[in-house]
Design an enzyme around this catalytic site. Structure first.
Site, PDB file in Angstrom:
ATOM      1  N   ASP A  83       9.923  17.599  43.571  1.00  0.00           N
ATOM      2  CA  ASP A  83      10.156  18.931  43.036  1.00  0.00           C
ATOM      3  C   ASP A  83      11.665  19.174  43.060  1.00  0.00           C
ATOM      4  O   ASP A  83      12.411  18.424  43.686  1.00  0.00           O
ATOM      5  CB  ASP A  83       9.409  19.949  43.909  1.00  0.00           C
ATOM      6  CG  ASP A  83       9.423  21.336  43.306  1.00  0.00           C
ATOM      7  OD1 ASP A  83       9.592  21.446  42.085  1.00  0.00           O
ATOM      8  OD2 ASP A  83       9.277  22.309  44.064  1.00  0.00           O
ATOM      9  N   ASP A 110       6.975  21.304  48.528  1.00  0.00           N
ATOM     10  CA  ASP A 110       6.773  22.227  49.636  1.00  0.00           C
ATOM     11  C   ASP A 110       5.371  22.158  50.200  1.00  0.00           C
ATOM     12  O   ASP A 110       5.049  22.826  51.172  1.00  0.00           O
ATOM     13  CB  ASP A 110       7.118  23.666  49.234  1.00  0.00           C
ATOM     14  CG  ASP A 110       6.243  24.174  48.098  1.00  0.00           C
ATOM     15  OD1 ASP A 110       5.234  23.526  47.791  1.00  0.00           O
ATOM     16  OD2 ASP A 110       6.566  25.221  47.517  1.00  0.00           O
ATOM     17  N   ASP A 114       2.582  23.024  45.287  1.00  0.00           N
ATOM     18  CA  ASP A 114       2.305  21.779  44.570  1.00  0.00           C
ATOM     19  C   ASP A 114       1.112  21.045  45.163  1.00  0.00           C
ATOM     20  O   ASP A 114       1.037  19.819  45.103  1.00  0.00           O
ATOM     21  CB  ASP A 114       3.546  20.886  44.607  1.00  0.00           C
ATOM     22  CG  ASP A 114       4.720  21.503  43.868  1.00  0.00           C
ATOM     23  OD1 ASP A 114       4.533  21.899  42.708  1.00  0.00           O
ATOM     24  OD2 ASP A 114       5.809  21.602  44.447  1.00  0.00           O
TER      25      ASP A 114
END
Length: 686
Positions: free
Chosen positions: A387, A579, A583
């Site tokens: 991410d 995190d 996700d």
């Protein structure tokens, strides 16, 4: 482990000295291990900070030294009796040392080390596990006595017992290192009750209690700082050597060490519910999640052991029908040698110890594994998908620019946006709240809803208020004039009553070691991909600066899943770094889910396979390196054990190996494998 500075009384001079000492301790990034843990057996926990314990001249507590002596006492007694017997047999022959007297002497030498093994063999048989290593050692040594090889029978059991003791110490040390790296809580805390200060056990503290910390003291529970300012050593939790300065109202965690003036903390979580307790529990449970190699060896040993027992019986009995000059005792001796050599303890012990070492090395580097199976999985990773926000960037946004359409009441609209963003914990919402100040109480929103991947919507004065990306405006058919595609900063669009009202430009900063992280991953032969819900132009800009192989923006959660599935369909082993909460679908699909900054997120600790405590992207490469090094050591041990055992087994079956070679093939190889396994705890990973 960090060096724990003893508590001192408050005062500016002492406080300054305290912080200087802290910085000196951490000037070397490779922190030394707690001497109590390093000293040997780690069965007992290190002394709590601020408590004094007497130590001997070599740094070991006398109680621990005595425990170690007691562990080896049976072996020492057995060794003395064995050496005496060998002396009476060979060097200073005694006329009385014959017959039953000689047998009784060697039985006495055998019992201190043999009885525990025979007892364990009986327990294993009672549980249905007949062909255990204890059973092998028992029948091999008793068989040696049966054919008159008393010294060799004692020697085999003696060396086996010594090897088992060392193995037990090594496993206890590996587990102790893991626990000592994390369990930083003091036994007692000082509770403030009006003008009185009372010391109570940390477990007895209640939520809402006020704890007072002197400089040098460790915090025993999670809480909220109620002093105006404080400076904490967080190295035991995050690996960060720079003091963490906290302001009133900020969260502080169990295990942090107060550095400067006397501080007070309000307890916000019970002792057992602290972040540190949960992390410690997670790491302790990691050893129960076995790696495929470890599971294979266990299954292999269950099949392998009965096979070698029947082979030993065959070596003993079959030659009677084949060899002309068959000697019962000679072939029984060969069979017993074969049994001693074939004991699989070198594999059964050293392989789990290799994984313990890997988990411990990772913990020392601020990386927590939920099981040794993830060490193996990370070793095979060839593609890391990450991410952007909070992973490769700091995730701490700040408003750079605000633009409102002509004729708009800018202050009123900003207040509306601020109130709406107060319903979100997203970093962008935090930045807007920091810019807008305290939300106004007179603005009442209805039907507040977060639209995943788009932003927020609500109703204000019967008009729809939209705050999010430009895809949110497209979704609701709101026209706008700004070209949002080309801008390289995160842009938040605002619409109300079906009209485009303006936008807020927000910037995020790339983490200091993100570039280094990508370089190290490429050096390891790992491909990198960035997936983000942020604008494509922003994602491409960050990916270009970091040197990431490919990047995709404007993605909804389901789009990320599709992208990750495409990568996996190419046959690549994939780790996803994020995190662990927003996700979750991508984490579930990946081979290994890695969470950044897990110390601050309960949900992250629950969902991720691997947790990086200090939020540094470079730890991703470190985790892969530790996984690969652990696998390398495990396979070195497997190959060493099989090669030596195969060679000596052939020699034993042919009558060319004695019990002494058998002892080396079993205990010697086990000890070499153990020494190799604990090497990883000494390695440094850049």
């Amino acid at each position: 482990m960090i060096e724990c500075v003893p508590p001192v009384q408050g005062g500016a001079e002492q406080a300054a000295t305290q912080e200087r000492k802290f910085m000196e301790v951490h000037s070397n990034r490779h922190r030394s291990v707690d001497p109590h843990v390093e000293a040997g057996c780690c069965c007992s926990a290190p002394a709590p900070a601020g408590k004094h314990s007497s130590t001997s001249t070599d740094g070991k507590p006398p109680q621990r030294q005595w425990k170690q002596v007691r562990l080896f006492a049976p072996a020492i007694l057995s060794l003395l009796l064995l050496l005496s017997g060998l002396a009476f047999d060979n060097w200073v022959p005694q006329p009385w040392f014959v017959g039953w007297t000689r047998l009784a002497w060697y039985i006495l030498a055998y019992l201190p080390v043999g009885l525990p093994v025979l007892r364990d063999a009986g327990i294993s048989i009672g549980k249905g596990d007949v062909f255990s290593e204890f059973f092998l050692m028992g029948i091999a040594t008793i068989g040696a006595f049966a054919i008159g090889e008393y010294p060799e029978g004692v020697a085999v059991m003696l060396f086996y017992a010594v090897g088992e003791t060392f193995q037990g110490l090594a496993v206890a040390r590996a587990k102790g290192n893991i626990k000592a790296l994390l369990d930083q809580r003091p036994d007692e805390v000082t509770v403030v009750d009006g003008d009185r200060l009372t010391s109570i056990r940390a477990e007895e503290a209640k939520i809402g209690d006020i704890i007072q910390l002197k400089p040098g003291e460790k915090l025993g529970l999670d809480g909220e700082l109620i002093s105006e300012h404080a400076s904490f050593d967080t190295a035991a939790l995050t690996g960060e050597s720079v003091p963490d300065r906290k302001a009133k109202g900020e969260s502080v965690l169990a295990g942090m060490i107060n550095l400067r003036s006397v501080s007070r903390v309000k307890v916000t979580a019970a002792y057992s519910d602290s972040k540190l307790s949960r992390i410690l529990e997670m790491v302790q449970q990691a050893t129960s999640q076995k790696a495929p190699t470890e599971l294979f060896i266990r299954k292999f040993a269950k099949v392998y052991t009965p096979i070698v027992v029947f082979l030993a019986i065959s070596i003993w009995l079959l030659p009677y029908f084949i060899v002309d000059s068959y000697s019962f005792s000679d072939w029984l001796y060969r069979a017993l040698v074969f049994l001693v050599i074939s004991c699989p303890c070198a594999l059964v012990i050293s392989i789990p110890l290799g994984y313990f070492g890997g988990i411990g090395a990772a913990s020392r580097n601020g990386i927590l594994f939920k099981g040794s199976n993830y060490l193996d999985a990370l070793a095979n990773i060839r593609h890391v998908v990450m991410d952007k926000t909070g992973t490769m960037t700091e995730g701490v946004f700040e408003v750079k620019d605000v633009w409102w359409a002509e004729g708009v009441d800018a202050d009123r609209l900003l207040d509306m946006v601020n109130v709406l963003e107060s319903h979100s914990t997203h970093p962008v919402a935090t930045a807007i709240r920091a810019y807008g100040g305290v939300p106004k109480n007179d603005i009442k929103l209805r039907d507040v809803e977060e639209v995943a991947g788009y932003g927020l919507q609500a109703t204000f004065e019967d008009q729809l208020l939209l705050v999010g990306n430009f895809k949110l405006l497209d979704k609701f058919g709101v026209p706008y004039t700004l070209d949002s595609v080309e801008t390289r900063l995160t842009t938040i669009a605002v619409a109300w009553g079906g009209k485009f009202m303006g936008h807020i430009t927000i910037a995020d900063r790339i983490k200091d070691d993100s570039v280094q992280a990508i370089r190290r991953l490429h050096k390891l032969g790992v491909k990198t991909t960035m997936l983000s819900g942020d604008k494509g132009a922003v994602v491409a800009h960050v990916a270009d600066k970091l040197g990431i192989d490919s990047a995709f923006g404007d993605l909804l959660p389901e789009d990320k899943v599709d992208k990750l599935r495409d990568i996996k369909d190419r046959g690549e082993r994939v780790a996803f770094v994020g995190d662990g909460v927003n996700d979750a679908p991508v984490v579930a699909l990946s081979d290994v889910g890695i969470a950044m900054g897990g110390l601050g997120s309960d949900a992250t600790i629950e969902t991720a396979d691997v947790v990086i405590q200090d939020d540094k992207p470079s730890r991703i490469a470190t985790a892969i390196e530790i996984g690969r090094q652990t696998r390398r050591i495990v396979w070195q041990n497997i190959m060493l054990a099989f090669m030596v055992k195969a060679a000596v087994l052939l020699l034993g079956a042919g009558g060319l190996a004695t019990m002494w070679e058998a002892v080396f093939a079993d205990v010697g190889v086990a000890l070499l494998a153990i020494l190799n396994a604990i090497r990883i705890q000494r390695m440094r990973f850049s």
